[in-house]
Design a protein around this motif. Structure first.
Motif, PDB file in Angstrom:
ATOM      1  N   ALA A 185       0.828  -1.208   0.000  1.00  0.00           N
ATOM      2  CA  ALA A 185       0.000   0.000   0.000  1.00  0.00           C
ATOM      3  C   ALA A 185       0.866   1.264   0.000  1.00  0.00           C
ATOM      4  CB  ALA A 185      -0.923  -0.006   1.211  1.00  0.00           C
ATOM      5  N   TYR A 186       1.957   1.205   0.755  1.00  0.00           N
ATOM      6  CA  TYR A 186       2.874   2.358   0.834  1.00  0.00           C
ATOM      7  C   TYR A 186       3.409   2.709  -0.558  1.00  0.00           C
ATOM      8  CZ  TYR A 186       6.984   4.990   2.654  1.00  0.00           C
ATOM      9  OH  TYR A 186       7.943   5.922   2.950  1.00  0.00           O
ATOM     10  N   LEU A 187       3.848   1.695  -1.292  1.00  0.00           N
ATOM     11  CA  LEU A 187       4.378   1.946  -2.632  1.00  0.00           C
ATOM     12  C   LEU A 187       3.266   2.367  -3.598  1.00  0.00           C
ATOM     13  CD1 LEU A 187       6.993  -0.927  -3.014  1.00  0.00           C
ATOM     14  CD2 LEU A 187       7.422   1.488  -2.612  1.00  0.00           C
ATOM     15  N   MET A 188       2.075   1.799  -3.407  1.00  0.00           N
ATOM     16  CA  MET A 188       0.962   2.196  -4.276  1.00  0.00           C
ATOM     17  C   MET A 188       0.615   3.663  -4.074  1.00  0.00           C
ATOM     18  SD  MET A 188      -1.474  -1.174  -4.076  1.00  0.00           S
ATOM     19  CE  MET A 188      -2.840  -0.519  -5.062  1.00  0.00           C
ATOM     20  N   SER A 189       0.770   4.138  -2.836  1.00  0.00           N
ATOM     21  CA  SER A 189       0.452   5.548  -2.585  1.00  0.00           C
ATOM     22  C   SER A 189       1.488   6.471  -3.207  1.00  0.00           C
ATOM     23  CB  SER A 189       0.302   5.817  -1.086  1.00  0.00           C
ATOM     24  OG  SER A 189       1.560   5.817  -0.447  1.00  0.00           O
ATOM     25  N   ARG A 190       2.577   5.879  -3.734  1.00  0.00           N
ATOM     26  CA  ARG A 190       3.552   6.675  -4.492  1.00  0.00           C
ATOM     27  C   ARG A 190       3.309   6.541  -5.997  1.00  0.00           C
ATOM     28  NH1 ARG A 190       4.176   9.211  -0.094  1.00  0.00           N
ATOM     29  NH2 ARG A 190       5.841   8.601   1.328  1.00  0.00           N
ATOM     30  N   LYS A 214      -7.940  11.321  13.293  1.00  0.00           N
ATOM     31  CA  LYS A 214      -7.232  12.177  12.325  1.00  0.00           C
ATOM     32  C   LYS A 214      -6.508  11.338  11.262  1.00  0.00           C
ATOM     33  CE  LYS A 214      -4.600  14.308  15.342  1.00  0.00           C
ATOM     34  NZ  LYS A 214      -4.898  13.475  16.521  1.00  0.00           N
ATOM     35  N   THR A 215      -5.689  10.386  11.738  1.00  0.00           N
ATOM     36  CA  THR A 215      -4.958   9.545  10.793  1.00  0.00           C
ATOM     37  C   THR A 215      -5.930   8.736   9.927  1.00  0.00           C
ATOM     38  OG1 THR A 215      -3.047   9.427  12.245  1.00  0.00           O
ATOM     39  CG2 THR A 215      -3.227   7.696  10.593  1.00  0.00           C
ATOM     40  N   TYR A 266      -6.915   3.641   1.718  1.00  0.00           N
ATOM     41  CA  TYR A 266      -6.610   2.376   2.395  1.00  0.00           C
ATOM     42  C   TYR A 266      -7.897   1.579   2.611  1.00  0.00           C
ATOM     43  CZ  TYR A 266      -1.677   3.182   3.012  1.00  0.00           C
ATOM     44  OH  TYR A 266      -0.348   3.350   2.763  1.00  0.00           O
ATOM     45  N   SER A 267      -7.907   0.355   2.122  1.00  0.00           N
ATOM     46  CA  SER A 267      -9.166  -0.385   2.031  1.00  0.00           C
ATOM     47  C   SER A 267      -9.693  -0.874   3.375  1.00  0.00           C
ATOM     48  CB  SER A 267      -9.017  -1.561   1.068  1.00  0.00           C
ATOM     49  OG  SER A 267      -7.963  -2.389   1.510  1.00  0.00           O
ATOM     50  N   GLN A 268      -8.829  -0.930   4.397  1.00  0.00           N
ATOM     51  CA  GLN A 268      -9.364  -1.352   5.696  1.00  0.00           C
ATOM     52  C   GLN A 268     -10.286  -0.288   6.297  1.00  0.00           C
ATOM     53  OE1 GLN A 268      -6.120  -0.868   4.899  1.00  0.00           O
ATOM     54  NE2 GLN A 268      -4.815  -0.700   6.703  1.00  0.00           N
ATOM     55  N   TYR A 269     -10.173   0.946   5.775  1.00  0.00           N
ATOM     56  CA  TYR A 269     -11.107   1.992   6.209  1.00  0.00           C
ATOM     57  C   TYR A 269     -12.327   1.910   5.317  1.00  0.00           C
ATOM     58  CZ  TYR A 269      -7.127   3.494   8.876  1.00  0.00           C
ATOM     59  OH  TYR A 269      -6.080   3.513   9.757  1.00  0.00           O
ATOM     60  N   ASN A 270     -13.386   1.412   5.875  1.00  0.00           N
ATOM     61  CA  ASN A 270     -14.557   1.058   5.109  1.00  0.00           C
ATOM     62  C   ASN A 270     -15.550   2.228   5.055  1.00  0.00           C
ATOM     63  OD1 ASN A 270     -16.365  -0.564   3.775  1.00  0.00           O
ATOM     64  ND2 ASN A 270     -17.233  -1.367   5.692  1.00  0.00           N
ATOM     65  N   VAL A 271     -15.730   2.771   3.868  1.00  0.00           N
ATOM     66  CA  VAL A 271     -16.662   3.898   3.725  1.00  0.00           C
ATOM     67  C   VAL A 271     -18.084   3.342   3.661  1.00  0.00           C
ATOM     68  CG1 VAL A 271     -17.377   5.825   2.271  1.00  0.00           C
ATOM     69  CG2 VAL A 271     -14.945   5.305   2.514  1.00  0.00           C
ATOM     70  N   VAL A 272     -18.879   3.616   4.699  1.00  0.00           N
ATOM     71  CA  VAL A 272     -20.239   3.077   4.725  1.00  0.00           C
ATOM     72  C   VAL A 272     -21.267   4.067   4.167  1.00  0.00           C
ATOM     73  CG1 VAL A 272     -19.917   1.354   6.533  1.00  0.00           C
ATOM     74  CG2 VAL A 272     -20.439   3.704   7.176  1.00  0.00           C
ATOM     75  N   ALA A 273     -20.904   5.352   4.155  1.00  0.00           N
ATOM     76  CA  ALA A 273     -21.795   6.339   3.538  1.00  0.00           C
ATOM     77  C   ALA A 273     -20.992   7.572   3.191  1.00  0.00           C
ATOM     78  CB  ALA A 273     -22.928   6.701   4.494  1.00  0.00           C
ATOM     79  N   HIS A 306     -14.337   4.990  -4.186  1.00  0.00           N
ATOM     80  CA  HIS A 306     -14.012   3.573  -4.264  1.00  0.00           C
ATOM     81  C   HIS A 306     -12.806   3.283  -5.152  1.00  0.00           C
ATOM     82  CE1 HIS A 306     -17.476   2.743  -1.848  1.00  0.00           C
ATOM     83  NE2 HIS A 306     -18.202   3.536  -2.650  1.00  0.00           N
ATOM     84  N   MET A 307     -12.003   4.300  -5.394  1.00  0.00           N
ATOM     85  CA  MET A 307     -10.800   4.104  -6.213  1.00  0.00           C
ATOM     86  C   MET A 307      -9.685   3.464  -5.382  1.00  0.00           C
ATOM     87  SD  MET A 307     -10.000   7.294  -8.636  1.00  0.00           S
ATOM     88  CE  MET A 307     -11.065   7.752  -9.995  1.00  0.00           C
ATOM     89  N   SER A 308      -8.782   2.754  -6.080  1.00  0.00           N
ATOM     90  CA  SER A 308      -7.650   2.145  -5.381  1.00  0.00           C
ATOM     91  C   SER A 308      -6.611   3.209  -5.021  1.00  0.00           C
ATOM     92  CB  SER A 308      -7.007   1.073  -6.258  1.00  0.00           C
ATOM     93  OG  SER A 308      -6.452   1.687  -7.390  1.00  0.00           O
ATOM     94  N   ILE A 309      -5.715   2.845  -4.129  1.00  0.00           N
ATOM     95  CA  ILE A 309      -4.694   3.784  -3.658  1.00  0.00           C
ATOM     96  C   ILE A 309      -3.876   4.332  -4.830  1.00  0.00           C
ATOM     97  CG2 ILE A 309      -2.587   4.018  -2.260  1.00  0.00           C
ATOM     98  CD1 ILE A 309      -3.635   1.859  -0.423  1.00  0.00           C
ATOM     99  N   ASP A 310      -3.434   3.432  -5.717  1.00  0.00           N
ATOM    100  CA  ASP A 310      -2.548   3.893  -6.795  1.00  0.00           C
ATOM    101  C   ASP A 310      -3.276   4.787  -7.791  1.00  0.00           C
ATOM    102  OD1 ASP A 310      -3.796   1.386  -7.371  1.00  0.00           O
ATOM    103  OD2 ASP A 310      -2.577   1.222  -9.174  1.00  0.00           O
ATOM    104  N   GLU A 311      -4.582   4.528  -8.000  1.00  0.00           N
ATOM    105  CA  GLU A 311      -5.331   5.418  -8.894  1.00  0.00           C
ATOM    106  C   GLU A 311      -5.389   6.826  -8.297  1.00  0.00           C
ATOM    107  OE1 GLU A 311      -8.784   3.003 -11.178  1.00  0.00           O
ATOM    108  OE2 GLU A 311      -8.812   2.780  -8.997  1.00  0.00           O
TER     109      GLU A 311
END
Lengths: 408, 254
Positions: A360-365, B40-41, B50-57, B69-74
């Motif tokens: 995930a860390y690298l993906m965020s880059r 905050k974090t 980060y997918s473990q943070y689940n957006v419910v609304a 719902h986009m991935s981190i790299d997108e």
């Protein structure tokens, strides 16, 4: 000391003796008859077929000999090229050396018993060839010497015996590859290596192996390092192989002698690797390190390491890390044996998976998930090896780079 | 622009962010205050994807696109970047290579590293054995190469020694185009108008305000965002009366 008949006699008695560890191989299934190939002059090396050259390059052998101090190239059972480009460093085929130089006999089967198992016996009873590489006292290799044992004939059992001698105060770097031709399916490689690192000498030996899927490989090697000497032994194998088993042993026989083993293994499905190293620390000031990085993507890997500290004032560390990426098995067997007060020995072993947090860390880059994973895997496989010349570091990096597609 | 609309987030089935609304306009930097464990974090990690943070609304809109719902790299490739408080170590990956990966192309990482006094760390593995302050400089160096449009800073000044605090502060200001003096051949007004970078900074100490002229401050308390105000004023209030005062605020506004 050297008695040809006695050696043969002992070998004959051991010809059916199974190896101490690793699956037993029925050597009768392979052909040991010599396969003649004509010798190539230096300028003819570049005329080797392109596909053969590519296989050689993957194992670190460069036919242009750019930044190489000498070459030994054996195809099947025949030496097809052998010469040194540097004064003070000798590269001689072992059969010729045994015929012509008495000093060679002082080293032949000196560290390793000919009747260790059926593989050592085979190497004596049907020796094809091998190399003697020696750095004369005080000489330093400017560029590494390259050696390659190439298998072309399907179903062949290649028996080689190598002697590597770094005389007092010398520095010798060797890159040695074993490779098989693209069309070869099945074969066996039996390789005996004896290493002599004399007083204050430095020897680095980097092996890059590219086997065929149905190869069985049984190297047998022992090293002896004298006072103030340094022996670096690197083993890289990223390609599938039916069965590979080796357990090289090093004896530190003088004070302040140092040995470092590094191995980088990728285990493909259907492959079985049983490897590791054993280092005896017998004198004060001895240092030893065994580092292994293994990845299984469906293969079976047994990674051993055994350090034996016999006297106070020695330091030894063993590090064995494995990643299971896509099934398979990694069995780490680290062993420490302290036999006296005042030894300092430690080990760390870990077998696991890639941490999601790192991906995930690298993906965020901005890296995709696949790019992130392969970056982490490459990092995992890259080990800092102090004392290794840049050309050899580059060869190892290249092998890791090329392994990418096999790992993923 | 970043627009967060009535965002509700759970982590392992526990509600951690409640009805969050937030708007950051191009050129704006916001500061986020709040006690430990207030979320905050989690808010930053949710924005990063980060997918473990689940957006419910609720929704997260960035540059006009729904990125909920986009991935981190997108998200990273759309221009969101983050400076982590405790990033993982990547064994065998040199910081030098990491900087190149962030840039996405060949570049001279030495020059960039010089700006954050980090050249001597380029050949070390990413975050391996770095001190708190070294991590912060490494994170900033990566952002400098990545050049995101929206930067999320998780306590960028924590663990940084006195010697480096102004370096870190000024670097963040420069990343967020808040250091008007360094922009050549432009009037301050022009530079301010052309400012596009957005920032969201978590801080406990407020030291960062000495270097970055933040536009807005907000307090996150128990998953509820409140008290949009001048960041200095919020800091002064927290220093005097603690977060207790914020709770009172929240009760009043709800």
């Amino acid at each position: 000391m050297y008695n040809k008949d006695q050696l043969k006699e002992k070998a004959k008695k051991a010809k059916d003796k199974k190896g101490a560890i690793g699956p037993d191989i029925n050597l009768d299934e392979f052909d040991q008859a010599p396969v003649p190939h004509s010798y190539l002059a230096e300028e003819d090396l570049c005329d080797l077929p392109q596909e053969e050259q590519e296989r050689l390059i993957m194992s670190g052998l460069d036919v242009t000999e750019k930044e190489r101090g000498g070459t030994y190239l054996q195809k099947d059972t025949s030496v097809i090229h052998c010469h040194s480009r540097q004064d003070g460093i000798e590269v001689i085929p072992i059969k010729k050396a045994l015929e012509q130089y008495d000093w060679v006999k002082e080293y032949y089967w000196k560290l390793l018993a000919v009747d260790t198992d059926k593989y050592t016996a085979a190497a004596e009873l049907a020796l094809h060839d091998g190399y003697v590489i020696r750095a004369l006292p005080g000489s330093k290799s400017i560029y590494p010497i390259q050696a390659c044992l190439y298998l072309d004939k399907d179903g062949l059992q290649q028996n080689v015996h190598n002697l590597i001698i770094a005389e007092e105060d010398s520095e010798l770097h060797i890159i040695t590859g074993c490779a098989t031709s693209p069309h070869l399916k099945r074969g066996a490689h039996v390789g005996i290596s004896e290493f002599f690192v004399k007083k204050n000498a430095k020897l680095s030996f980097t092996m890059i192996h590219n086997w065929a899927e149905d190869m069985v490989v049984r190297p047998r090697s022992v090293a002896q390092v004298e006072e103030g000497g340094l022996f670096i032994n690197n083993y890289i194998c990223m390609k599938p192989v039916r069965s590979l088993q080796m357990y090289p042993t090093t004896h530190l026989v003088g004070k302040d002698a140092v040995a470092r083993f590094y191995s980088i293994i990728v285990g493909s499905p259907g492959s079985e690797y049983d490897l590791g190293g054993r280092i005896f620390l017998k004198h004060p000031g001895n240092r030893a390190e065994i580092v292994a990085r293994t990845i299984s993507n469906g293969g079976k890997i047994i990674a051993r390491g055994h350090l034996i500290g016999e006297v106070p004032g020695i330091k030894a560390h063993l590090e064995c890390r494995g990643l299971i990426l896509n099934g398979g098995l990694i069995h780490a067997i680290p062993e420490l044996e302290g036999l006296a007060d005042g030894v300092e020995m430690s080990h760390e072993a870990a077998v696991g998976k890639i941490a999601q947090e790192e991906i995930a860390y690298l993906m965020s880059r901005g890296l995709t998930e696949d790019e992130a994973t392969s970056t982490i895997v490459r990092g995992f496989l890259s080990v800092d090896i102090p004392g290794l010349p840049p050309q050899l570091k580059a060869e190892i990096d290249k092998a890791i780079e090329e392994s990418d597609k096999d790992v993923m | 622009m970043l627009k967060i609309d009535d965002l509700q987030v759970t982590l392992e089935d526990k509600e951690i962010l409640k009805h969050i609304d937030l708007e950051i306009h191009p050129g704006e930097t916001h500061v986020l205050f709040g006690p430990n464990g207030s979320g905050k974090t989690s808010l930053l990690m949710t924005i990063m994807g980060y997918s473990q943070y689940n957006v419910v609304a609720g929704k997260i809109i960035f540059k006009g696109k729904d990125i909920t719902h986009m991935s981190i790299d997108e998200r990273a490739r759309m221009g969101i970047g983050m400076s982590y408080q405790r990033p993982p170590t990547i064994n065998g990956l040199k910081t030098r290579q990491m900087v190149k990966l962030c840039a996405g192309h060949e570049m001279d990482e030495n020059d960039l590293a010089k700006q954050v006094n980090f050249e001597q760390f380029l050949d070390r593995d990413v975050n391996a054995g770095f001190s708190g302050g070294e991590i912060k400089r490494s994170e900033l160096l990566q952002l400098m190469a990545q050049k995101p449009d929206l930067m999320l800073f998780d306590e960028p000044e924590s663990g940084v020694d006195m010697e480096n605090i102004s370096l870190v502060g000024k670097t963040i200001a420069s990343l967020l185009q808040k250091n008007l003096l360094t922009i050549e051949n432009k009037t301050r007004m022009q530079a301010k108008l052309e400012r596009t970078k957005m920032g969201l900074i978590i801080t406990h100490t407020g030291y960062i305000l000495e270097y970055v002229a933040a536009d807005k401050g907000q307090v996150l308390y128990d998953g509820i965002l409140s008290c949009t105000n001048n960041p200095r004023e919020i800091l002064d209030c927290i220093e005097e009366s603690g977060y207790e005062e914020c709770v009172r605020c929240i009760i009043k506004t709800n």
